[in-house]
Design an enzyme around this catalytic site. Structure first.
Site, PDB file in Angstrom:
ATOM      1  N   ARG A   1       0.839  -5.384  -6.459  1.00 35.93           N
ATOM      2  CA  ARG A   1       0.987  -6.698  -5.819  1.00 35.93           C
ATOM      3  C   ARG A   1       1.521  -7.669  -6.866  1.00 35.93           C
ATOM      4  NH1 ARG A   1      -0.198  -5.191  -0.464  1.00 35.93           N
ATOM      5  NH2 ARG A   1      -2.018  -3.815  -0.482  1.00 35.93           N
TER       6      ARG A   1
ATOM      7  N   GLY B   1       0.817  -1.203   0.000  1.00 31.32           N
ATOM      8  CA  GLY B   1       0.000   0.000   0.000  1.00 31.32           C
ATOM      9  C   GLY B   1       0.854   1.259   0.000  1.00 31.32           C
TER      10      GLY B   1
ATOM     11  N   THR C   1       4.115   2.458   5.774  1.00 35.71           N
ATOM     12  CA  THR C   1       2.735   1.990   5.845  1.00 35.71           C
ATOM     13  C   THR C   1       1.969   2.856   6.822  1.00 35.71           C
ATOM     14  OG1 THR C   1       1.272   0.216   6.644  1.00 35.71           O
ATOM     15  CG2 THR C   1       3.519   0.215   7.468  1.00 35.71           C
TER      16      THR C   1
ATOM     17  N   ASP D   1       2.059  -0.797  11.792  1.00 33.58           N
ATOM     18  CA  ASP D   1       2.011  -2.109  12.441  1.00 33.58           C
ATOM     19  C   ASP D   1       3.330  -2.874  12.339  1.00 33.58           C
ATOM     20  OD1 ASP D   1       1.913  -2.493   9.724  1.00 33.58           O
ATOM     21  OD2 ASP D   1       0.239  -3.910   9.752  1.00 33.58           O
TER      22      ASP D   1
ATOM     23  N   ARG E   1      -5.856  -2.363   9.193  1.00 35.15           N
ATOM     24  CA  ARG E   1      -5.885  -3.838   9.124  1.00 35.15           C
ATOM     25  C   ARG E   1      -6.189  -4.415  10.504  1.00 35.15           C
ATOM     26  NH1 ARG E   1      -0.940  -6.236   5.794  1.00 35.15           N
ATOM     27  NH2 ARG E   1       0.231  -5.245   7.483  1.00 35.15           N
TER      28      ARG E   1
ATOM     29  N   ASP F   1      -0.505   2.013   8.489  1.00 36.71           N
ATOM     30  CA  ASP F   1      -1.007   1.193   9.592  1.00 36.71           C
ATOM     31  C   ASP F   1      -0.105   1.245  10.821  1.00 36.71           C
ATOM     32  OD1 ASP F   1      -3.029   0.415   7.858  1.00 36.71           O
ATOM     33  OD2 ASP F   1      -1.954  -1.376   7.201  1.00 36.71           O
TER      34      ASP F   1
ATOM     35  N   ASP G   1       5.131  -5.191   5.913  1.00 35.24           N
ATOM     36  CA  ASP G   1       5.521  -6.563   6.251  1.00 35.24           C
ATOM     37  C   ASP G   1       5.730  -7.433   5.013  1.00 35.24           C
ATOM     38  OD1 ASP G   1       5.556  -8.844   8.440  1.00 35.24           O
ATOM     39  OD2 ASP G   1       4.218  -9.544   6.851  1.00 35.24           O
TER      40      ASP G   1
END
Length: 319
Positions: free
Chosen positions: A72, A11, A125, A129, A171, A127, A103
């Site tokens: 992707r 992303g 990212t 995360d 997510r 996120d 990740d």
């Protein structure tokens, strides 16, 4: 080392362009050629390479998204795909690779490192995360985007005395929800890391209304439940008008904040420094105000914890 490559994968995140700029200019400053690999690992397989110059990264530090595009690639995950990628890298004479992403992007970088391609990862990212870094590129901008949206939503919420549920991205992590929820003074913050009950949420809403609150703002991380289902249950249990807003990909776009630009610039420059010093299979993180380097393999076996102190503070401030 005379030639390196840089790609963005997964992303997109605000600040990726600032990181690309830093990689390119730091490399050229050190007499190293840089090739941009467009469309991530898919472009690596398709040999979608472009030589980067000082001018090619001019006026991009303020732009969201990524000038190298992203995509992707299922083929890259296969053994044949990996071998093809390594061959393409060698044929072009690339001696080191900077991978900007999350990740999944880092797992690809680690596999390339195992096959003899020196790699350095930069966490990009929204996120946030990725473990072993307090912040990833794009997170700060995403949080500010949410806060700006909630500021506007609050005006309508107050005028109509409604409960608003704002679903944010992340997510399976609640970092965006937590930080934006605290920043905008949300009455309730729902994250996947913390269990909750609809009754508990409703009790809090009604307590606020009884003491004169005109509205209620609930920030819901996408991994903590379906916003429309939660909204329907709250309406049924409280009888209050409830509206749901899913911010979605709005959070990924926009001009990166000063923090994200500076963070990306520092990480980009550090990535080049590490490659030129023979370092590989590492990720650059930002911990307690300093750049740190972590083995990529350690990242895959760890989870980034929620900021417990901030979460507890949010509960106190929302009484």
């Amino acid at each position: 080392m005379k030639r390196i490559g840089v790609l963005t994968s997964g992303g997109d995140a605000p600040g990726m362009n600032a990181a690309i700029r830093a990689v390119v200019r730091s490399a050229i400053y050190n007499g190293v050629e840089v090739y941009g690999i467009r469309r991530g690992y898919a472009g690596l397989l398709a040999r979608d390479f472009v030589e980067m110059s000082l001018g090619s990264v001019g006026d991009i530090i303020h732009r969201g998204g990524t000038i190298l595009r992203t995509a992707r690639s299922e083929e890259f995950k296969t053994k044949e795909g990996m071998e093809k990628a390594v061959n393409n890298i060698k044929q072009l004479g690339i001696e080191g690779l900077v991978v900007i992403g999350g990740d999944g992007s880092f797992r690809g970088a680690a596999e390339l490192a195992k096959r003899g391609v020196p790699t350095i990862g930069i966490p990009g990212t929204i996120d946030n995360d990725i473990p072993f870094t307090d912040y990833s590129i794009g997170f700060d901008t995403a949080v500010n985007t949410v806060v700006e949206a909630v500021n506007k939503i609050r005006d309508t919420a107050t005028s109509h005395e409604r409960t608003f549920i704002i679903e944010v991205m992340g997510r399976e992590s609640g970092h965006i929800a937590l930080y934006s929820g605290v920043a905008c003074g949300a009455e309730t913050i729902l994250v996947p890391e913390k269990p909750y009950t609809i009754k508990g949420v409703c009790d809090k809403i009604m307590s606020g209304y009884k003491r004169g609150k005109l509205h209620s703002i609930i920030i819901l991380a996408e991994g903590a439940g379906n916003a429309f289902e939660v909204g329907q249950k709250i309406k049924e249990m409280t009888g209050l008008e409830t509206r749901v807003i899913v911010l979605g990909h709005l959070q990924r776009g926009g001009t990166p904040t000063a923090f994200d630009r500076i963070l990306a610039s520092q990480m980009g420059g550090k990535a080049v420094e590490l490659l030129l010093n023979g370092v590989s299979d590492k990720m650059i993180g930002w911990v307690k105000g300093e750049l740190v380097v972590t083995d990529l393999e350690k990242i895959f076996s760890a989870q980034k914890p929620l900021n417990e102190e901030l979460y507890n503070l949010a509960s106190v401030l929302a009484i």
